[in-house]
Design a protein around this motif. Sequence first.
Motif, mmCIF file in Angstrom:
data_model
loop_
_atom_site.group_PDB
_atom_site.id
_atom_site.type_symbol
_atom_site.label_atom_id
_atom_site.label_comp_id
_atom_site.label_asym_id
_atom_site.label_seq_id
_atom_site.Cartn_x
_atom_site.Cartn_y
_atom_site.Cartn_z
ATOM 1 N N ILE A 162 -6.753 6.683 -11.660
ATOM 2 C CA ILE A 162 -5.966 7.474 -10.711
ATOM 3 C C ILE A 162 -6.844 7.903 -9.546
ATOM 4 C CG2 ILE A 162 -4.554 9.546 -10.413
ATOM 5 C CD1 ILE A 162 -3.289 7.411 -12.200
ATOM 6 N N ASP A 163 -8.063 8.350 -9.872
ATOM 7 C CA ASP A 163 -8.999 8.760 -8.811
ATOM 8 C C ASP A 163 -9.293 7.608 -7.855
ATOM 9 O OD1 ASP A 163 -9.177 11.333 -9.645
ATOM 10 O OD2 ASP A 163 -11.070 11.119 -10.709
ATOM 11 N N GLN A 164 -9.488 6.426 -8.418
ATOM 12 C CA GLN A 164 -9.770 5.260 -7.573
ATOM 13 C C GLN A 164 -8.587 4.945 -6.664
ATOM 14 O OE1 GLN A 164 -10.781 2.245 -10.422
ATOM 15 N NE2 GLN A 164 -12.782 3.148 -10.901
ATOM 16 N N ALA A 165 -7.386 5.057 -7.215
ATOM 17 C CA ALA A 165 -6.191 4.773 -6.412
ATOM 18 C C ALA A 165 -6.003 5.813 -5.314
ATOM 19 C CB ALA A 165 -4.955 4.721 -7.315
ATOM 20 N N PHE A 166 -6.300 7.050 -5.620
ATOM 21 C CA PHE A 166 -6.182 8.122 -4.638
ATOM 22 C C PHE A 166 -7.116 7.895 -3.448
ATOM 23 C CE2 PHE A 166 -4.059 11.392 -7.384
ATOM 24 C CZ PHE A 166 -3.127 11.800 -6.433
ATOM 25 N N SER A 167 -8.238 7.232 -3.712
ATOM 26 C CA SER A 167 -9.216 7.026 -2.644
ATOM 27 C C SER A 167 -8.723 6.022 -1.607
ATOM 28 C CB SER A 167 -10.550 6.558 -3.237
ATOM 29 O OG SER A 167 -10.408 5.265 -3.813
ATOM 30 N N GLN A 168 -7.580 5.382 -1.864
ATOM 31 C CA GLN A 168 -6.985 4.437 -0.913
ATOM 32 C C GLN A 168 -5.597 4.935 -0.530
ATOM 33 O OE1 GLN A 168 -7.107 0.646 -2.894
ATOM 34 N NE2 GLN A 168 -9.328 0.632 -3.007
ATOM 35 N N PRO A 169 -5.531 5.961 0.322
ATOM 36 C CA PRO A 169 -4.253 6.599 0.643
ATOM 37 C C PRO A 169 -3.357 5.717 1.511
ATOM 38 C CG PRO A 169 -5.993 7.477 2.026
ATOM 39 C CD PRO A 169 -6.658 6.569 1.039
ATOM 40 N N TYR A 170 -2.108 6.098 1.579
ATOM 41 C CA TYR A 170 -1.137 5.402 2.424
ATOM 42 C C TYR A 170 -1.473 5.666 3.885
ATOM 43 C CZ TYR A 170 3.340 4.251 4.622
ATOM 44 O OH TYR A 170 4.306 3.716 5.422
ATOM 45 N N THR A 171 -1.621 4.601 4.643
ATOM 46 C CA THR A 171 -1.999 4.737 6.051
ATOM 47 C C THR A 171 -0.936 4.185 6.982
ATOM 48 O OG1 THR A 171 -3.206 2.637 5.912
ATOM 49 C CG2 THR A 171 -4.470 4.671 5.552
ATOM 50 N N GLY A 172 0.206 3.807 6.422
ATOM 51 C CA GLY A 172 1.261 3.205 7.237
ATOM 52 C C GLY A 172 2.080 4.237 7.983
ATOM 53 N N ASN A 173 3.147 3.765 8.648
ATOM 54 C CA ASN A 173 4.028 4.659 9.398
ATOM 55 C C ASN A 173 5.096 5.227 8.469
ATOM 56 O OD1 ASN A 173 5.857 2.570 9.001
ATOM 57 N ND2 ASN A 173 5.372 1.616 10.978
ATOM 58 N N GLY A 174 6.114 5.844 9.053
ATOM 59 C CA GLY A 174 7.146 6.495 8.262
ATOM 60 C C GLY A 174 8.232 5.566 7.770
ATOM 61 N N ARG A 175 8.104 4.265 7.997
ATOM 62 C CA ARG A 175 9.133 3.331 7.543
ATOM 63 C C ARG A 175 9.113 3.206 6.022
ATOM 64 N NH1 ARG A 175 9.002 -2.205 10.651
ATOM 65 N NH2 ARG A 175 10.855 -2.432 9.333
#
Length: 994
Positions: free
Chosen positions: A154-167
């Motif tokens: 979970i920690d590893q996944a959290f380190s790659q946050p969503y960076t896209g737009n609001g679509r």
Amino acid sequence: MKHQEHLPFLKYWRNTLADAARVEINVNKTIHLSDIDIDWQQGAIPPASAHALIEQVERQLNESKGRTDEAEEEWEYLEEVQVLMAPFRVSPLPEYIKLSGETGIFYPFWVRAILNKKGLLKPDEDTFPYIPRVYLEPQVNQNINFTFSHVERIDQAFSQPYTGNGRWKNYYHYLQQTFQSITDNALEQYTTANFTTTYQSTIVVNETLSSAADGIVQLYDYLIEKQETPALLKTICTKQDTPLQSLLSIDEMEKNSAGHIGQMGYEFPLSISQRKSLYHFNQLTTGDILAVNGPPGTGKTTLLQSIVANEVVKSAIRGGEPVVILACSTNNQAVTNIIDSFSHVKQQQGMLYQRWLPELTGFGLYLPSAGKQVSKEVLYFKKRTGGFPTEIENSQYIARATQLYTDKFREYSGIQELDIQAIITHLQSILQEQQQKLDAGIRIWQQYKTIPALISQLNPEPSFRLFEQQQLNETLLQELETNIKALETKVSDYLDKESFWMKLFSCLKFVKEKRATRLKQLFRDCPLAYDSINFYEIKSFHRFFDEKLLLIKQIKTCNNDWQNWKKQHQVHGNPPQTDAGFREAERQSQAYFYDELEKGIKHNLFHLAIHYWEGRWIQATSKVIAEGTLHRNGIEHAKNRWRRFSMLTPCFVSTFYMAPKFFTYSKFIKKTFSGNVYENPPLLDFIDLLIVDEAGQVSPEIGVASFSLAKKAVVVGDTQQIEPVWNVPQKVDFANLLRYTAIKEEHVIQALLEKGFLSSSGSIMKLAQKSSPYHPYPDMERGMLLTEHRRCFDEIIAYCNNLAYNGLLEPKKGPARDTLFPPMQFIPVTGTSVNIGTSRGNYEEAHAIANWLIQHHTAILRHYQQKEAADALKDKRPPKVLQLANLIGIITPFTGQKFILQSVLRKSGLYTPGLTIGTVHALQGAERSIILFSSTYGSNDSNRSYFFDVGVNMLNVAVSRAKEAFIFFGTQENYDKKNNTHSAKLYRHIQQIP
């Protein structure tokens, strides 16, 4: 005190808790939609469903503010709400239910979103999915066998946050990638062993979710609105370390011993380190915190009982209001241990040691949740339904209590015809008199300690060893006095018998010389140094004898006063004068001053104070019944209710989750058409003493808020044992620190991490350590340290001592004796580990443990039943019938192995529901005669790092649960190869024991 400095941290902890504390979402207790048709690709639900859901939220919001009709002008309308959406649910297969007892429906993966009335979805500000901590490895809830993923993943996944737009399409693609990375499954195709997956979507309203932590969150909300910070909360929140104070010297310890005036237990006195901790606790003032580091088996419970007893007696001596004490911890098991310790204090025979009110037992009052089942032996009080203290607040009970109270006092004292007021006055006068006698005893002892200095002035010959090992040799002193008086007589006789001519011409030099020579001859056998005498001056002789005889008289007076005081109080030993002296006395099992007072007069004073407060309770309760104010809950009425309760049970016990819900009062806000509106503010700065037990397991956001309710605190725990269950990943935690302006720059995070502030790595124990003014062992954490270990045989605790405590523990149980097995043993197992869902298991190791139990369980039961029979005979009580579950615990790092062990043992006929099998959390604060450790890693794991080697905590706890035998099952080559790991050191330690 203004709290701008602390406000960002309060907001940070508050919001971290609000988000993370909802360990499981109880769908049926929320506004929700079940089996709803969600278009996951497009981000939409049917508009009618969305409208109905938002309408429910809207109505609940307005009703909470006293509005009941949509036509009202102040009615608030909502266009959108925050929701959580579960694409599937998981339930155990029927055959798995039979094996594990696992039941229920689990929702392990929730998507955060914002839903509007048209049924359209958009990403929430917090884009990472909500995954309940309870379904993650390492598993801490022993009742749940389902695991969804691992905290590290979970920690590893959290380190790659969503960076896209609001679509929504982009967001959903991110969710699919995240799900794959944490489960190795596609979001639309999740499967796991022993469970079935049902793909029917559920929506719950995020902002209305109820939580066990709601009471803490509401307390944070109130504190954030305040303009002042209570002193104790300020101390725990302050980033700077509390300035250190000097430790009490031996002389100061002696003086402070008179401040220790109450002792709950009578069988055993305090240990040296317990006593030091108590005396340093007595130095605290408002806003102060004392951290006490309590390694396993060092008597934390005894110390806490002593602190409570002492506060009870001191408050009875003062009169006025009783002391209000609250003991808290983070979970029900830790709290149960505390309440059990206060409910089952072993008592002596005799009227003084009984309770003088009907049906009243124990000294603790449990404050559980409404749905918590409580043993009949435990006194409790529930917020809405009441409990023992409210059930007896009636005239009928008061009448019975008054009669029993006066009868028992009459039987105890022999004094007739006293009313309640006269009895409590009499009891208080005894308490005050005894305190004065203890104070006098310290003064007399301090005078007694001047004897060596007086002897030094007396200056006897070396052969007169008048004072050794704190004892005056009265025979030698008497012999010395006799010799001095005899010499004085000889001098007087000589001077009296001098010729007339000698006296007449005494001014002449040759006459003086002759007299001096004769007198010097008389003094040749003088047992005292006589250099101060001028043999040419008669007055010098008189001065010498007067001074020496006065010194002897002073020595005798000091000695006699001390001996008489000891005799009066049934004390035989003197206070040791050094730490070495304390330890030597303990090593030789010598009872000394402090021990004897704690087991005698100080124990009796506690019970006298208990009866004083029982009488005060009769008076206080009679008054509120007569006034008709019993059920009022204004601020003073609420405080007085808790004070009345504390007169009966001097320690309240609760979890941090429940405490804020209890310590509130009712405050009128306004009148509405539907009735009066009240709020329930907290009773800030009301509790006299907050006790935190197992504080090393309390995450800061859970525990900090309750410090606002109290004046001072003693915080007991061990950062080398079980750590908190941190519900927020580190990356998210760091982002929250910045988001709520607790920090402005990331470079300060390390300092906050070390001091325990962070919700992803901190604890209340660490915060208390930086707030504690004492640091007796510079190589260890700040705070007092309990050092005397009495649980495990020396061979067992030696490993923990070297692993975690720099060798500072003092083993007191001794080397192994009268045992069935070696104190530490390694049993090699040939096998491999396998994946059990996201966990691990080892079938060969489970069968090896089962076979070991089959071979030895009969001998184990017979051996310990014989010991129990002997102990029962010694204590004059019936013996208990022991079960295997009372004697053995099985610890494993993995939930998967726990299930395999349960299954294998059940098939062998050895598994019973009471037999503890699980992670170290299953035996938190507990102990067993024999601990079996199932390491699980097999021959296929030789080149990997092991979970229990990451820190010292797991192996420290696992080993220290074993009182008489720790048996390690594992693959031998795994530990032969790993030279520097904690587990390899444990393996070598076992091999070195003869």
